[in-house]
Design an enzyme around this catalytic site. Structure first.
Site, mmCIF file in Angstrom:
data_model
loop_
_atom_site.group_PDB
_atom_site.id
_atom_site.type_symbol
_atom_site.label_atom_id
_atom_site.label_comp_id
_atom_site.label_asym_id
_atom_site.label_seq_id
_atom_site.Cartn_x
_atom_site.Cartn_y
_atom_site.Cartn_z
ATOM 1 N N GLU A 10 0.832 -1.218 0.000
ATOM 2 C CA GLU A 10 0.000 0.000 0.000
ATOM 3 C C GLU A 10 0.862 1.262 0.000
ATOM 4 O OE1 GLU A 10 -2.980 -0.387 3.090
ATOM 5 O OE2 GLU A 10 -4.216 -1.634 1.801
ATOM 6 N N GLU A 37 -5.461 -8.370 -1.321
ATOM 7 C CA GLU A 37 -6.173 -8.222 -0.047
ATOM 8 C C GLU A 37 -7.613 -7.885 -0.372
ATOM 9 O OE1 GLU A 37 -4.746 -5.488 2.953
ATOM 10 O OE2 GLU A 37 -2.662 -5.994 2.527
#
Ligand code: BGP
Length: 488
Positions: A198, A385
């Protein structure tokens, strides 16, 4: 069949949220080791000693260590990441359960401070290298492909104390040393790698009204990570041409909440700043045109060398990977109906429902994201995810009924199937927290994501026993049918 027989079905965890064993076998500390638990309404706190030797704590988000202070662990605080779910000692049992579900891929991260405890040692910590070798070997023995995040929010704490949070160019070389070590060590054992988890959070979660100084720091931080990532891609390919190395973006689908042209433009800038800025640099090897506008808006002057630009060009990623939990509606209009929750901002979208942590449940947003991104980069995609953090109850007979989780996954898998039908080259799906673990945002255990329940609680109690939820049997069936059988 919409999902190819080689499709990588699986699950994902991260070192600091699962391993525990925070001070075992020579591991150095990371920021999560000095971060307490919180909740949806109370922030996680960082603990430290100030320059006068007094115990202090402050909210973790945006925290900067004051002059002369140093991070510290206090006896009277609970640090949920210290124990995690003790994956460090349970990995064999956990991998056996993943195998039972039929996993083809398992995503995990390496804790940098297990390999280089302070980040600056000349030689790596052998015990740390051995641990991951055992885990990767076990995965291979079970026929599960490892997908390894090189950095999942866990810079060695000693580096943070010394250099701040990626504000210093020296991080690039330190990261390079670390990646060389692991690429060399695990050659042949690991083929799929992600450079920074991220990576876009740094600017995506920076409030639009943050100061120019905060923007300057965030963009500089990112630039150093882009260069470090690009160098890692190059080194990874040199060490083993078989390596496939990806970026990892926190994927949020943004919607304008009205058709006011001002909202349309605002929404576009959300995509640019929050999503495309990082993806473009890592996939295309250069800064996009709109970057100049973003920098100008906050009077940013970046430290960028010619060599950096060359590195970015040489180190484009092989695949685009992302997390996806929610969409967000944004507006320039005054609107008090904001939806809170950790990492979730924006105004309420009346067409959607929300999780107990305020995250918008939106499978269509996943289809939209997949198709938009594939069109932009035309690289293989992985959803690395996706999942629902929710409360679970263990019934008296020991069973755990989680129809809400099954429903969530069913709708997201259907969304992926549509994107594949529409031509998207999606190659993997690793659900988040396939086994319960410590929440990154809130430090809670009760925000559970797993197909596997772990008997560990927010007050630090629990036996660490693993138990199968209803969703365990359901996901097993999904994988066995290559995503065709999604019924309860
Ligand atoms: C992502 C992180 C993960 C994970 C997930 C869920 O941002 O990459 O580490 O934790 O979000 O968030 P949370 O744990 O706050 O529920």
């Amino acid at each position: 069949m919409k999902f190819d027989k080689n499709f990588y079905w699986g699950g994902a965890i991260a070192a600091n949220q699962a391993e525990g064993a925070w001070n075992k076998d020579g591991r150095g500390m990371a920021r999560t080791d000095v971060t307490t638990g919180g909740s949806v309404n109370t922030p996680r706190m960082v603990t430290f000693m100030d320059k006068d030797g007094h115990k202090q704590k402050a909210p973790n988000r945006g925290f900067k260590l004051p002059e002369g202070a140093h991070y510290a662990v206090f006896d009277d605080e609970l640090y949920p990441n210290h124990d995690g779910i003790d994956f460090y000692h349970h990995y064999k049992e956990d991998i056996a359960l993943f195998k039972e579900m039929g996993f083809k891929m398992f995503r995990l991260s390496i804790s940098w401070s297990r390999i280089y405890p302070t980040g600056e040692e000349e030689q790596p910590n052998q015990a740390g290298l051995d641990f991951y070798r055992r885990v990767f070997t076990e995965l291979r023995n079970q026929g599960i492909e490892p997908l390894v995040s090189i950095w999942h929010f866990d810079t060695p704490l000693a580096l943070e104390e010394k250099y701040g949070d990626w504000q210093d160019r020296r991080y690039i070389d330190l990261y390079e040393k670390y990646v060389r070590t692991i690429f060399t060590e695990y050659k042949g054992l690991v083929k799929y790698w992600l450079t920074f988890n991220e990576i876009n959070n740094t600017i995506n979660f920076l409030p639009d009204d943050a100061s120019d100084e905060a923007h300057q720091e965030a963009y500089q931080h990112l630039h150093y990570q882009f260069v470090a990532s690009a160098r890692a891609v190059k080194i990874g390919h040199d060490i083993d041409p078989e390596n496939k190395i990806g970026c990892m973006i926190c994927g949020i689908t943004y919607y304008p909440s009205t058709c006011d042209p001002k909202d349309i433009l605002f929404n576009r800038s959300k995509w640019e700043k929050g999503i495309f800025y990082c993806g473009d640099v890592q996939c295309k090897g250069k800064y996009p045109t709109f970057a100049k506008r973003l920098w100008k808006e906050h009077h940013i002057e970046l430290d960028v060398t010619d060599q950096d630009l060359e590195d970015l060009k040489q180190g484009t990623v092989d695949m685009y990977t992302f997390s996806y939990y929610m969409s967000q509606a944004v507006t320039t209009h005054h609107n008090d109906d904001v939806v809170g929750g950790n990492m979730s901002f924006g105004v309420r979208n009346e067409y959607l429902t929300y999780s107990d942590w305020g995250w918008a449940l939106d499978p269509d947003g996943l289809q939209y994201y997949l198709e938009m991104i594939y069109d932009r980069y035309e690289k293989p995609l992985m959803v690395v995810e996706n999942g629902l953090g929710a409360y679970d109850t263990v019934e008296e007979d020991g069973r755990i009924h989680d129809p809400f989780r099954i429903d969530y996954y069913r709708r997201h898998i259907q969304a992926m199937a549509k994107a594949i039908e529409n031509g998207v080259d999606l190659i993997a799906y690793t659900t988040w927290g396939c086994i319960d673990l410590v929440s990154a945002g809130t430090g809670e255990m009760r925000k559970r994501y797993g197909f596997i329940y772990v008997d560990k609680h927010d007050d630090g109690t629990g036996t660490m026993k693993r138990m199968k939820k209803d969703s365990f049997y359901w996901y097993k069936k999904v994988i066995a049918s290559q995503g065709e059988d999604l019924d309860d």
